[in-house]
Motif scaffolding. Structure first.
Motif, PDB file in Angstrom:
ATOM      1  N   GLY A 362     -11.723  -9.885  -3.201  1.00 49.36           N
ATOM      2  CA  GLY A 362     -11.347 -11.200  -2.696  1.00 49.36           C
ATOM      3  C   GLY A 362     -12.288 -11.634  -1.598  1.00 49.36           C
ATOM      4  N   THR A 363     -12.969 -12.767  -1.785  1.00 50.97           N
ATOM      5  CA  THR A 363     -13.912 -13.221  -0.773  1.00 50.97           C
ATOM      6  C   THR A 363     -13.185 -13.562   0.524  1.00 50.97           C
ATOM      7  OG1 THR A 363     -13.752 -15.555  -1.392  1.00 50.97           O
ATOM      8  CG2 THR A 363     -15.369 -14.220  -2.580  1.00 50.97           C
ATOM      9  N   SER A 364     -13.907 -13.471   1.617  1.00 49.47           N
ATOM     10  CA  SER A 364     -13.299 -13.760   2.915  1.00 49.47           C
ATOM     11  C   SER A 364     -12.799 -15.194   2.985  1.00 49.47           C
ATOM     12  CB  SER A 364     -14.308 -13.491   4.036  1.00 49.47           C
ATOM     13  OG  SER A 364     -14.592 -12.097   4.119  1.00 49.47           O
ATOM     14  N   GLU A 365     -13.483 -16.118   2.312  1.00 44.50           N
ATOM     15  CA  GLU A 365     -13.042 -17.514   2.317  1.00 44.50           C
ATOM     16  C   GLU A 365     -11.686 -17.660   1.627  1.00 44.50           C
ATOM     17  OE1 GLU A 365     -17.284 -17.215   2.995  1.00 44.50           O
ATOM     18  OE2 GLU A 365     -15.991 -16.429   1.419  1.00 44.50           O
ATOM     19  N   ILE A 366     -11.530 -16.998   0.482  1.00 47.98           N
ATOM     20  CA  ILE A 366     -10.255 -17.063  -0.232  1.00 47.98           C
ATOM     21  C   ILE A 366      -9.155 -16.395   0.585  1.00 47.98           C
ATOM     22  CG2 ILE A 366      -9.027 -16.205  -2.254  1.00 47.98           C
ATOM     23  CD1 ILE A 366     -10.753 -18.617  -2.834  1.00 47.98           C
ATOM     24  N   LEU A 367      -9.462 -15.281   1.219  1.00 47.77           N
ATOM     25  CA  LEU A 367      -8.445 -14.584   2.007  1.00 47.77           C
ATOM     26  C   LEU A 367      -7.976 -15.428   3.183  1.00 47.77           C
ATOM     27  CD1 LEU A 367      -9.744 -10.903   2.051  1.00 47.77           C
ATOM     28  CD2 LEU A 367      -8.182 -12.013   0.458  1.00 47.77           C
ATOM     29  N   ARG A 368      -8.877 -16.203   3.770  1.00 50.57           N
ATOM     30  CA  ARG A 368      -8.450 -17.098   4.861  1.00 50.57           C
ATOM     31  C   ARG A 368      -7.467 -18.143   4.342  1.00 50.57           C
ATOM     32  NH1 ARG A 368     -14.064 -16.391   6.320  1.00 50.57           N
ATOM     33  NH2 ARG A 368     -14.183 -15.188   8.262  1.00 50.57           N
ATOM     34  N   ASN A 369      -7.694 -18.616   3.130  1.00 50.99           N
ATOM     35  CA  ASN A 369      -6.739 -19.560   2.543  1.00 50.99           C
ATOM     36  C   ASN A 369      -5.378 -18.894   2.323  1.00 50.99           C
ATOM     37  OD1 ASN A 369      -8.427 -21.732   2.488  1.00 50.99           O
ATOM     38  ND2 ASN A 369      -8.741 -21.763   0.280  1.00 50.99           N
ATOM     39  N   VAL A 370      -5.401 -17.648   1.812  1.00 56.78           N
ATOM     40  CA  VAL A 370      -4.152 -16.923   1.569  1.00 56.78           C
ATOM     41  C   VAL A 370      -3.377 -16.758   2.878  1.00 56.78           C
ATOM     42  CG1 VAL A 370      -3.168 -14.702   0.872  1.00 56.78           C
ATOM     43  CG2 VAL A 370      -5.035 -15.711  -0.458  1.00 56.78           C
ATOM     44  N   ILE A 371      -4.088 -16.357   3.930  1.00 64.00           N
ATOM     45  CA  ILE A 371      -3.438 -16.156   5.225  1.00 64.00           C
ATOM     46  C   ILE A 371      -2.875 -17.474   5.752  1.00 64.00           C
ATOM     47  CG2 ILE A 371      -3.841 -15.497   7.629  1.00 64.00           C
ATOM     48  CD1 ILE A 371      -6.075 -13.610   6.482  1.00 64.00           C
ATOM     49  N   ALA A 372      -3.678 -18.532   5.660  1.00 63.32           N
ATOM     50  CA  ALA A 372      -3.243 -19.826   6.180  1.00 63.32           C
ATOM     51  C   ALA A 372      -1.996 -20.331   5.459  1.00 63.32           C
ATOM     52  CB  ALA A 372      -4.375 -20.834   6.052  1.00 63.32           C
ATOM     53  N   GLU A 373      -2.009 -20.242   4.121  1.00 69.69           N
ATOM     54  CA  GLU A 373      -0.925 -20.843   3.347  1.00 69.69           C
ATOM     55  C   GLU A 373       0.288 -19.944   3.228  1.00 69.69           C
ATOM     56  OE1 GLU A 373      -2.651 -21.949  -0.378  1.00 69.69           O
ATOM     57  OE2 GLU A 373      -4.148 -23.268   0.528  1.00 69.69           O
ATOM     58  N   ARG A 374       0.070 -18.631   3.032  1.00 68.48           N
ATOM     59  CA  ARG A 374       1.184 -17.757   2.688  1.00 68.48           C
ATOM     60  C   ARG A 374       1.695 -16.916   3.854  1.00 68.48           C
ATOM     61  NH1 ARG A 374      -0.007 -14.688  -2.758  1.00 68.48           N
ATOM     62  NH2 ARG A 374       2.214 -14.242  -2.434  1.00 68.48           N
ATOM     63  N   VAL A 375       0.893 -16.790   4.913  1.00 67.23           N
ATOM     64  CA  VAL A 375       1.349 -16.057   6.092  1.00 67.23           C
ATOM     65  C   VAL A 375       1.719 -17.023   7.211  1.00 67.23           C
ATOM     66  CG1 VAL A 375       0.759 -14.331   7.825  1.00 67.23           C
ATOM     67  CG2 VAL A 375      -0.043 -14.045   5.480  1.00 67.23           C
ATOM     68  N   LEU A 376       0.827 -17.976   7.499  1.00 68.78           N
ATOM     69  CA  LEU A 376       1.056 -18.913   8.599  1.00 68.78           C
ATOM     70  C   LEU A 376       1.853 -20.138   8.173  1.00 68.78           C
ATOM     71  CD1 LEU A 376      -2.475 -18.771  10.280  1.00 68.78           C
ATOM     72  CD2 LEU A 376      -0.430 -17.446  10.841  1.00 68.78           C
ATOM     73  N   GLY A 377       1.980 -20.376   6.861  1.00 70.77           N
ATOM     74  CA  GLY A 377       2.757 -21.503   6.387  1.00 70.77           C
ATOM     75  C   GLY A 377       2.095 -22.849   6.570  1.00 70.77           C
ATOM     76  N   LEU A 378       0.766 -22.876   6.649  1.00 70.84           N
ATOM     77  CA  LEU A 378       0.048 -24.146   6.797  1.00 70.84           C
ATOM     78  C   LEU A 378       0.019 -24.896   5.464  1.00 70.84           C
ATOM     79  CD1 LEU A 378      -2.951 -22.944   9.015  1.00 70.84           C
ATOM     80  CD2 LEU A 378      -0.822 -24.042   9.736  1.00 70.84           C
ATOM     81  N   PRO A 379      -0.209 -26.204   5.492  1.00 69.69           N
ATOM     82  CA  PRO A 379      -0.247 -26.974   4.238  1.00 69.69           C
ATOM     83  C   PRO A 379      -1.338 -26.461   3.305  1.00 69.69           C
ATOM     84  CG  PRO A 379      -0.142 -28.439   6.139  1.00 69.69           C
ATOM     85  CD  PRO A 379      -0.387 -27.064   6.673  1.00 69.69           C
ATOM     86  N   GLN A 380      -1.062 -26.534   2.013  1.00 69.14           N
ATOM     87  CA  GLN A 380      -2.036 -26.107   1.025  1.00 69.14           C
ATOM     88  C   GLN A 380      -3.165 -27.123   0.916  1.00 69.14           C
ATOM     89  OE1 GLN A 380      -0.307 -25.211  -2.767  1.00 69.14           O
ATOM     90  NE2 GLN A 380       0.995 -23.594  -1.971  1.00 69.14           N
ATOM     91  N   GLU A 381      -4.321 -26.609   0.488  1.00 70.28           N
ATOM     92  CA  GLU A 381      -5.433 -27.508   0.206  1.00 70.28           C
ATOM     93  C   GLU A 381      -5.069 -28.423  -0.955  1.00 70.28           C
ATOM     94  OE1 GLU A 381      -9.654 -26.266   0.442  1.00 70.28           O
ATOM     95  OE2 GLU A 381      -8.828 -24.254   0.426  1.00 70.28           O
ATOM     96  N   GLN A 382      -5.608 -29.619  -0.919  1.00 70.85           N
ATOM     97  CA  GLN A 382      -5.396 -30.552  -2.018  1.00 70.85           C
ATOM     98  C   GLN A 382      -6.180 -30.072  -3.238  1.00 70.85           C
ATOM     99  OE1 GLN A 382      -3.267 -33.221  -2.042  1.00 70.85           O
ATOM    100  NE2 GLN A 382      -2.620 -32.364  -0.072  1.00 70.85           N
ATOM    101  N   ARG A 383      -5.485 -29.916  -4.358  1.00 71.90           N
ATOM    102  CA  ARG A 383      -6.117 -29.457  -5.598  1.00 71.90           C
ATOM    103  C   ARG A 383      -5.818 -30.440  -6.715  1.00 71.90           C
ATOM    104  NH1 ARG A 383      -6.798 -23.823  -5.565  1.00 71.90           N
ATOM    105  NH2 ARG A 383      -7.757 -24.113  -7.605  1.00 71.90           N
ATOM    106  N   THR A 384      -6.827 -30.758  -7.492  1.00 76.01           N
ATOM    107  CA  THR A 384      -6.654 -31.700  -8.595  1.00 76.01           C
ATOM    108  C   THR A 384      -6.608 -31.014  -9.954  1.00 76.01           C
ATOM    109  OG1 THR A 384      -9.058 -32.026  -8.773  1.00 76.01           O
ATOM    110  CG2 THR A 384      -7.835 -33.507  -7.296  1.00 76.01           C
ATOM    111  N   ASP A 385      -6.762 -29.683  -9.960  1.00 81.34           N
ATOM    112  CA  ASP A 385      -6.898 -28.985 -11.244  1.00 81.34           C
ATOM    113  C   ASP A 385      -5.717 -28.076 -11.569  1.00 81.34           C
ATOM    114  OD1 ASP A 385      -7.287 -27.090  -9.304  1.00 81.34           O
ATOM    115  OD2 ASP A 385      -9.114 -26.245 -10.169  1.00 81.34           O
ATOM    116  N   LYS A 386      -4.659 -28.090 -10.775  1.00 79.75           N
ATOM    117  CA  LYS A 386      -3.583 -27.122 -10.966  1.00 79.75           C
ATOM    118  C   LYS A 386      -2.660 -27.469 -12.121  1.00 79.75           C
ATOM    119  CE  LYS A 386      -1.733 -24.986  -7.506  1.00 79.75           C
ATOM    120  NZ  LYS A 386      -1.039 -24.612  -6.268  1.00 79.75           N
ATOM    121  N   GLN A 387      -2.547 -28.759 -12.465  1.00 85.32           N
ATOM    122  CA  GLN A 387      -1.620 -29.152 -13.523  1.00 85.32           C
ATOM    123  C   GLN A 387      -2.316 -29.570 -14.817  1.00 85.32           C
ATOM    124  OE1 GLN A 387       1.548 -28.578 -13.081  1.00 85.32           O
ATOM    125  NE2 GLN A 387       1.091 -27.920 -10.971  1.00 85.32           N
TER     126      GLN A 387
END
Length: 395
Positions: A362-387
């Protein structure tokens, strides 16, 4: 056996050692018997290498076997199998899969690798394009995987493929166990900056996998893969390490044995790195204690992130400390190392190899997103490809 009873568990191990004296028992026979006695992973179910005990009691078992100089299963040679495949099979496999794979995995008779990343789907694993098409009781797989450690030695692989391109990218995946000796599996070495080839690229050309080797339900591949990756990040960043273990150890030894290299600025920098390494080590210990009653969560991403940053900072400081000595590198010979060894090689190797720590697992950039969203509860990044259906996404 009652939980939390160290004395009873120690007695059990000592009785096993009396019945299987390490000095007179063939190594593989000893390891198989240890698994059958429930002394492999004590937190696993009875009959599958464990005794249904809390995870932390594994340390009691290891202490007794170490004191008896008993053979271990050489975990460094099967890190993916032990740290990733085993908990995934336990969590998502059926009874037949658990009985078939866990014992030879733990004893080291069968080595495992991980077929996840692809040339176009590294950090964004859900974008993978390896196809799995159902054909009766089998699946036919075609595609390419990359950065695969141990593929040249592995008997089996854990693999994620796209089984339904009509679904959004996270929903159309299925998880398999792949026979690495099957027709159509082609393993090729990837030479790294160190000159070695720990990693491989793997080509899959009409590889047939029985449906009986599917882990989880069809389309559940993303959920199963997340379980695997959480275990991977704990295995990489939260391994059991003694004080001054890992990368900080050689630097501290150099500081003590070569006083001519010391400067006030270097002293301050070394102290800061030493404190950071110790804080990361203790955080890893606390994480393992928290895992005793459950499965890994996103917190493991923080330990792995810190591990990668520290390894790169420490190895860079080591080169600066050594000056011209640090520029040498003892062996550019192309070879297939059995495992990564940061402490037994020179500073040049450590500096080069540490560059991969912020990518693998897992790249450090992805892990920072995981920590921000799933540990700290920060808003998720806007994604246009999930649905959107995967087949409609640009590639």
């Amino acid at each position: 056996m009652s939980t939390g009873d160290d004395g009873e568990l120690r007695s059990r191990v000592r009785q096993f050692l009396a019945e299987h004296p390490p000095e007179r028992t063939e190594r593989l026979e000893f390891l198989r018997a240890r698994f059958d006695a429930g002394l492999a992973w004590v937190h696993f179910p009875a009959g599958l290498g464990g005794l249904d005990l809390p995870r932390e009691q594994q340390q009691v078992v290891e202490e007794e076997f170490a004191a008896a100089d008993a053979p271990d299963n050489n975990p460094r040679l099967n890190t993916i199998g032990l740290g990733m495949a085993a908990p995934t099979i336990l969590g998502f496999g059926d009874d037949e899969q658990r009985r078939r794979f866990l014992r030879p995995l733990w004893t080291g008779e069968e080595i495992w690798c991980q077929l996840f990343s692809e040339p176009g789907a590294g950090s964004d694993l859900a974008a993978l394009s390896t196809r799995a098409v159902r054909d009766g009781d089998e699946w036919v797989l075609d595609g390419q995987k990359v950065w695969t450690s141990l593929a040249h030695r592995a008997s089996w692989a854990i693999l994620v493929a796209r089984s339904d391109p009509e679904q959004p990218k996270h929903k159309g995946l299925t998880y398999f166990i792949c026979d690495m000796t099957a027709p159509g599996v082609d393993v090729r070495p990837l030479r790294q900056i160190t000159g070695e080839a720990e990693f491989n690229e793997v080509f899959l050309n009409e590889v047939r996998i029985p449906d009986s080797r599917r882990l989880g339900e069809v389309g559940q591949g993303w959920q199963v893969a997340m379980g695997t990756l959480m275990n991977e990040r704990v295995a990489i960043g939260g391994s059991n390490t003694e004080r001054e273990g890992g990368m900080i150890g050689p630097v501290a030894d150099t500081w003590r044995t070569e006083p001519q290299l010391r400067t006030p600025a270097a002293h301050d920098r070394l102290l800061q790195l030493w404190v950071d390494a110790e804080a990361t080590r203790l955080t890893g210990d606390r994480l393992r204690q928290q895992l005793a009653a459950g499965t890994p969560g996103p917190e493991g991403s923080a330990v792995k992130l810190s591990f990668a940053r520290l390894n790169q900072e420490i190895s860079g400081f080591e080169l600066e400390l050594l000056g011209e000595q640090g520029l040498s590198y003892d062996d550019w010979t192309f070879r297939r190392p059995e495992h990564t060894d940061f402490t037994a090689r020179d500073a040049g190797y450590r500096f080069l190899r540490a560059k991969g720590n912020s990518i693998e697992g897992g790249t450090s950039e992805i892990l920072r997103n995981v920590i921000a969203e799933r540990v700290l509860g920060l808003p998720q990044e806007q994604r246009t490809d999930k649905q959107a259906p995967w087949k409609e996404l640009p590639r």
